[in-house]
Design an enzyme around this catalytic site. Structure first.
Site, PDB file in Angstrom:
ATOM      1  CG  ASP A 137      -9.976   0.328   4.944  1.00  0.00           C
ATOM      2  OD1 ASP A 137      -9.458  -0.277   3.982  1.00  0.00           O
ATOM      3  OD2 ASP A 137      -8.723   0.204   6.131  1.00  0.00           O
ATOM      4  CE  LYS A 196      -3.841  -2.248   2.128  1.00  0.00           C
ATOM      5  NZ  LYS A 196      -4.684  -2.565   3.376  1.00  0.00           N
ATOM      6  CD  GLN A 199      -3.994  -4.563   6.665  1.00  0.00           C
ATOM      7  OE1 GLN A 199      -3.466  -3.258   5.646  1.00  0.00           O
ATOM      8  NE2 GLN A 199      -3.158  -5.497   6.131  1.00  0.00           N
TER       9      GLN A 199
END
Ligand code: GUN
Length: 289
Positions: free
Chosen positions: A120, A53, A97
């Site tokens: 997200d 990422k 994460q």
């Protein structure tokens, strides 16, 4: 039937070129898009995902902050970190994460992320906006799947779409997105009795169950479009999807490979959501603290 493999790498590359241009325009206007990625502890797959990422941000002209808290950090320290990033005008996207180490409440942590920086799309407010048909941030994997279908010229309207998987990250949001496009949607999971009788009705089949090779060619109707979200590490170290790739060849019309299908689209959509967030921040004047 000749089965065509959908090249997620090529489609993601195309989309990333457009994202790079938008990031450059923002930067020239004084607002370089910024993403903060927070990782806690040392989950082995997470470190690879986060590295990918961060590298993708660099290539897209997005500045990134890679924040790594130790396994022994407590939830209060993580929440403090998130609050500081919520107040930092140079950061437009915050990603925590998952999974978090034991002892952390994912709900409390995800709710601490500003819904305006939740790239997200996991905050309940963004999940709710998607559910009522006014999405702001859509989770990256389902958004990537919709872009893949669009790129392939597959219109879900009037089609029967079957989703195998019920997670907040993929199963639920992809079902909502397909529903909003006018598909008839059936949601099942790996424990659905006689799964095959349902998957055989699918014109579009999205599999996100986390079970290697769960779906075989015998479970498909000829001509189905098969989207494989699974990433499973087998005992021999190889990656396998939730679809038994070789067995669906000849029955599916199109199928996404693992790796090289949905995965690259997920990363491209993280960049997309970060740039879109910076564009919204600029439009609404939220560019200074
Ligand atoms: N872990 C596995 N997939 C994801 C994802 O899409 N976002 C985050 N934050 N963590 C993950």
């Amino acid at each position: 039937m000749q089965t065509r493999t959908i090249d997620g790498n090529a489609i993601a590359r195309e989309l990333r070129a457009g994202i790079l241009t938008r990031a450059a325009t923002l930067t020239a206007g004084g607002v370089q898009p910024g993403l903060a990625v927070i990782r806690v502890g040392s989950h082995p797959a997470s470190s690879v995902y986060v590295r990918n990422k961060i590298a993708a941000c660099g290539e897209a002209g997005i500045h990134s902050r890679d924040i790594h808290l130790s396994e022994t950090a407590d939830e209060a320290a993580l929440l403090d970190q998130i609050r500081a990033l919520n107040d930092d005008a140079s950061i437009h996207g915050i990603l925590v994460q998952l999974p978090l180490p034991r002892g952390f409440s994912p709900e409390r942590v995800l709710e601490a992320v500003s819904p305006l920086k939740d790239v997200d799309g996991f905050h309940p407010m963004n999940a709710g906006l998607l559910a009522v048909g006014h999405p702001r941030f859509v989770p990256c994997t389902p958004l990537g799947i919709m872009k893949l279908l669009e790129h392939e010229g597959v219109n879900p309207e009037g089609r029967h779409a079957v989703v195998v998987g019920r997670s907040n990250i993929v199963g639920k949001p992809i079902a909502l997105l397909l529903l909003q496009k006018g598909a008839t949607v059936t949601i099942c999971n790996s424990r659905t009795p006689d799964l095959r009788s349902i998957t055989r009705q699918a014109e579009i089949l999205v599999v996100a169950a986390g079970k290697p090779k769960l779906i075989t060619g015998a479970m498909l109707s000829p001509g189905a479009i098969v989207i494989d979200v699974g990433i499973n590490r087998l005992a021999d170290g190889k990656l396998a999807g939730d679809v038994d790739f070789s067995s669906v060849l000849g029955t599916a019309a199109r199928v996404t490979p693992v790796p090289g299908g949905v995965g690259p689209m997920t990363i491209a959509m993280l960049l997309e959501n970060t740039v879109a967030s910076a564009e919204r921040a600029l439009a609404s004047g939220r560019t200074r603290t």
